[in-house]
Design an enzyme around this catalytic site. Structure first.
Site, PDB file in Angstrom:
ATOM      1  N   GLU A 121      65.524  19.754  21.171  1.00 10.41           N
ATOM      2  CA  GLU A 121      66.247  21.020  21.030  1.00 10.41           C
ATOM      3  C   GLU A 121      65.327  22.155  20.628  1.00 10.41           C
ATOM      4  OE1 GLU A 121      69.131  21.531  22.017  1.00 10.41           O
ATOM      5  OE2 GLU A 121      70.142  19.584  22.068  1.00 10.41           O
ATOM      6  N   ARG A 174      64.713  25.349  23.233  1.00  9.94           N
ATOM      7  CA  ARG A 174      65.294  26.605  22.769  1.00  9.94           C
ATOM      8  C   ARG A 174      64.236  27.536  22.164  1.00  9.94           C
ATOM      9  NH1 ARG A 174      71.454  25.366  20.701  1.00  9.94           N
ATOM     10  NH2 ARG A 174      71.653  23.274  21.550  1.00  9.94           N
ATOM     11  N   ASP A 177      70.682  13.482  31.718  1.00 11.18           N
ATOM     12  CA  ASP A 177      70.841  14.515  32.741  1.00 11.18           C
ATOM     13  C   ASP A 177      69.553  15.248  33.095  1.00 11.18           C
ATOM     14  OD1 ASP A 177      70.857  15.487  30.156  1.00 11.18           O
ATOM     15  OD2 ASP A 177      72.331  17.047  30.525  1.00 11.18           O
ATOM     16  N   GLU A 219      76.483  24.922  32.561  1.00 11.40           N
ATOM     17  CA  GLU A 219      76.032  24.189  33.742  1.00 11.40           C
ATOM     18  C   GLU A 219      76.711  24.634  35.035  1.00 11.40           C
ATOM     19  OE1 GLU A 219      74.738  22.239  30.232  1.00 11.40           O
ATOM     20  OE2 GLU A 219      76.820  22.677  30.842  1.00 11.40           O
ATOM     21  N   THR A 239      65.548  23.764  31.016  1.00 10.92           N
ATOM     22  CA  THR A 239      66.935  23.322  30.911  1.00 10.92           C
ATOM     23  C   THR A 239      67.751  24.162  29.943  1.00 10.92           C
ATOM     24  OG1 THR A 239      68.283  21.308  30.767  1.00 10.92           O
ATOM     25  CG2 THR A 239      66.612  21.660  29.038  1.00 10.92           C
TER      26      THR A 239
END
Length: 671
Positions: A302, A306, A435, A570, A659
């Site tokens: 994360e 980010r 994913d 998404e 992502t």
């Protein structure tokens, strides 16, 4: 003899026609008061109660009755119809405005009749619609979240108002309703019809005028996204400045790492949206307040996507070395995570002490976490000329490439940090925990200039594995979806996270991969759209379950535990890719529907948007009081790019998105 008795009266005989039947009964006229006194006390009480009730109802209903006829007092609709009839006018369809020569006042008689549909004027004036009846308050949820009608207290805007903006040139009034429901509530658009100055009819000029009719956008979608961002930023600035997340309903903040996640995640979004003032104040905070020398555990994945991704992206867009320096700082502090027996990184790092460890309950990391940090660390090495970052993540990629336990290119969800091998091998999914592994296979290949063929081979094999093992169709509508495989048995459920796949498939086709990938992308995009469209709020659940047999007439079912919506990006991400590559306007329409649903059910008047707990209940969506950082970092960014007509704004031939929607440059061929 007695004389005849003297009569003291006169006798009078009337004819039958003048006579009335008379009885000697005491038929007296009784007064109302006498009748009232004859009633019992109970009867009198009931009558008084009924009269009082009718009087109160009359008083309450009086304003709504007068409101219905208010339009007929000063200038009634009937007078408008009469005036229109006298001038021989027909209404112009609202989506068209004729383009006339300068100096000519537009009149409908100047437009040929074949252009305008024949609209019959009603013989009587149309009355305004009566005000909608309010629904009784819902009893679900705590009292603070019970609603007035279909509006919860947390959505009620203090002093909801209708602002009237006066046209500066003509003095016409255009009414724009501004409320909690939307970023730009549609205005009442109308043009007062005026008689033409020259009075020509049926001329060649009329035909030219009709041919010049152009559709007019009712709402500027790009500006609507900007306004939504400003509204979210207002809440963050007021109640959560410098903290990780905004809690918009309670007007406070939440902490995860204590590093200003929302602010950093939103930096490049503000730059792309052209919000210079907001960007400037955020930059000042980064310069003066952001420090990574804290004794705090952060999640490697994360914080990479980010924070590191956001800083690198902002550096590339602005050229400001402040952000590169901060990226170096956080990148170096995350490196202890790779000090494991297998070189598969731990999930958690203490960036202050320089130590790392797995979660307390396991020694495993998820496959998505360890394989979706490569874009960022590779780019950090390229910018700093320090190969340690790239070497660490590419070692992970090589190990996963060689590992046993895959199924037709599909990988399990967990990998052990000690042995470096897959664990719990029986489960395969494109949802949570796996994913972005598939996403980064393609994007690393693109980042390197299409040079790393092993990555491409793994990606192509995985897509074929999806077709063979996970792809199914619903009944009755035959929606294509990606299920999950558990010990050889298909579970017909799909996370909202899987909706990244249509966009990723389209991106691959754009870069020369098989065209049948686009066919699959089109089918999956329709399914992701239906995950929104079939919900009562127009917002998708976190997880959808699909019916393989037509047992209840629905394609999609949602279990109570899966009905929440976290403002995820998404689907709008894939809509952005699909529109960029196909130019099919339906993808913009679907994106706008989602934007409107966000505004209607998740927007908080004091600032910010909240995730909700129940997408199936429009009367009580159950606000969860949390605005994830990715709403600003991803969702609004992709919506803005979807509606923008500038294809060079983050060109997909020059950038690849990580992502978390942070664009990183595709490496030059010489590197």
């Amino acid at each position: 003899m007695y004389s005849p008795q003297r009569k003291d009266f006169v006798s009078l005989t009337l004819g039958e026609q003048h006579s009335r039947r008379y009885t000697n009964a005491k038929h007296r006229r009784q007064s109302c008061w006498r009748k009232w006194k004859q009633l019992s006390r109970l009867q009198r009480s009931l009558i008084l109660f009924l009269l009082a009730f009718l009087f109160i109802c009359g008083v309450l209903s009086y304003p709504s009755l007068t409101e219905q006829w208010r339009g007929l007092s000063d200038r009634s609709l009937k007078e408008d119809w009469v005036e229109t009839d006298n001038r021989g006018l027909r209404p112009i369809p609202p989506v068209f405005i004729p383009k006339l020569p300068p100096g000519v006042v537009p009149g409908v008689q100047d437009i040929p009749s074949e252009v305008m549909p024949e609209i019959q004027r009603p013989s009587i004036p149309l009355l305004p619609k009566p005000p909608a009846m309010r629904k009784p308050p819902s009893k679900r949820g705590p009292p603070a979240l019970q609603k007035r009608g279909n509006v919860s207290d947390w959505q009620l805007k203090e002093g909801e108002e209708a602002m009237v903006k006066r046209d500066e040139d003509g003095g016409n009034e255009a009414k724009t309703v501004i409320s909690w429901r939307g970023a730009m509530i549609e205005a009442e658009q109308g043009t007062e019809l005026q008689s033409t100055a020259h009075g020509k009819e049926g001329t060649e000029a009329d035909a030219e005028d009709a041919a010049s009719l152009k559709p007019v956008k009712a709402v500027d979608h790009v500006e609507a996204v900007r306004e939504a961002f400003r509204h979210a930023w207002k809440g963050y600035k007021a109640f959560a400045w410098g903290h990780d997340e905004l809690k918009p309903v309670s007007k406070t903040h939440g902490e995860w790492f204590g590093l200003g996640l929302t602010l950093i995640d939103a930096l490049d979004t503000m730059w792309i949206l052209g919000l210079k003032d907001e960007f400037a104040e955020a930059r000042k905070w980064v310069e003066t307040e952001l420090s990574f020398s804290k004794n705090v555990d952060v999640n490697l994945f994360e914080s990479t996507i980010r924070i590191l991704g956001g800083l690198l992206s902002t550096y590339h867009l602005t050229g400001d070395t402040l952000f590169l320096d901060k990226a170096k700082d956080i990148g170096s502090r995350l490196m202890p995570a790779f000090k494991t027996p297998s070189k598969i990184p731990y999930s958690d790092v203490n960036i202050g002490e320089g130590t790392a460890h797995p979660p307390r309950w396991t020694t495993d990391s998820t496959v998505a976490e360890v394989t979706s940090i490569q874009l960022e660390f590779r780019e950090l090495s390229r910018l700093t000329k320090d190969p340690q970052y790239q070497n660490a993540v590419e070692e992970v990629t090589r190990q996963v490439h060689r590992l046993e336990g895959k199924r037709d290119g599909l990988v399990p969800m967990f990998i052990n940090t000690n042995s470096g091998k897959f664990t719990r091998r029986g489960a395969f999914t494109l949802g949570a925990r796996a994913d972005s592994y598939y996403e980064y296979l393609l994007k690393q290949w693109l980042q390197s200039g299409k040079k790393e063929t092993e990555l491409l081979e793994d990606y192509l094999q995985a897509i074929e594995g999806v077709r063979k093992n996970l792809l199914r169709q619903t009944s009755p509508s035959k929606l294509t979806f990606v299920g999950e495989l558990s010990n050889g048995r298909l579970n017909p459920k799909m996370d909202h996270l899987v909706c990244f796949l249509p966009g990723t498939l389209a991106l691959g086709v754009h870069n020369g991969l098989p065209t049948d990938h686009m066919e699959l992308a089109l089918q999956l995009m329709e399914t992701c759209h239906q995950m929104y469209a079939q919900m009562e709020t127009g917002l998708s659940p976190e997880i959808a379950h699909f019916n393989l047999q037509s047992n209840n007439g629905r394609d999609i079912d949602v279990k109570p535990a899966d009905r929440h919506n976290l403002l995820r990006p998404e689907t709008v991400e894939s809509l952005f890719y699909m529109y960029r590559f196909t130019k099919d306007s339906k993808y913009r329409d679907w994106g706008w529907d989602i934007m409107q649903s966000f505004n209607k059910y998740t927007r908080v008047p004091s600032g910010g948007y909240t995730s909700i707990g129940n997408v199936r209940d429009p009367l009580n969506p159950v606000p969860r009081d949390k605005m994830e950082s990715f709403f600003l970092g991803e969702t609004l960014k992709y919506l803005f790019l979807l509606f923008s007509d500038d294809n060079e704004l983050i060109s997909l031939d020059k950038y690849v998105f990580n992502t978390e929607a942070h664009p990183l440059p595709i490496w030059p061929s010489t590197s």
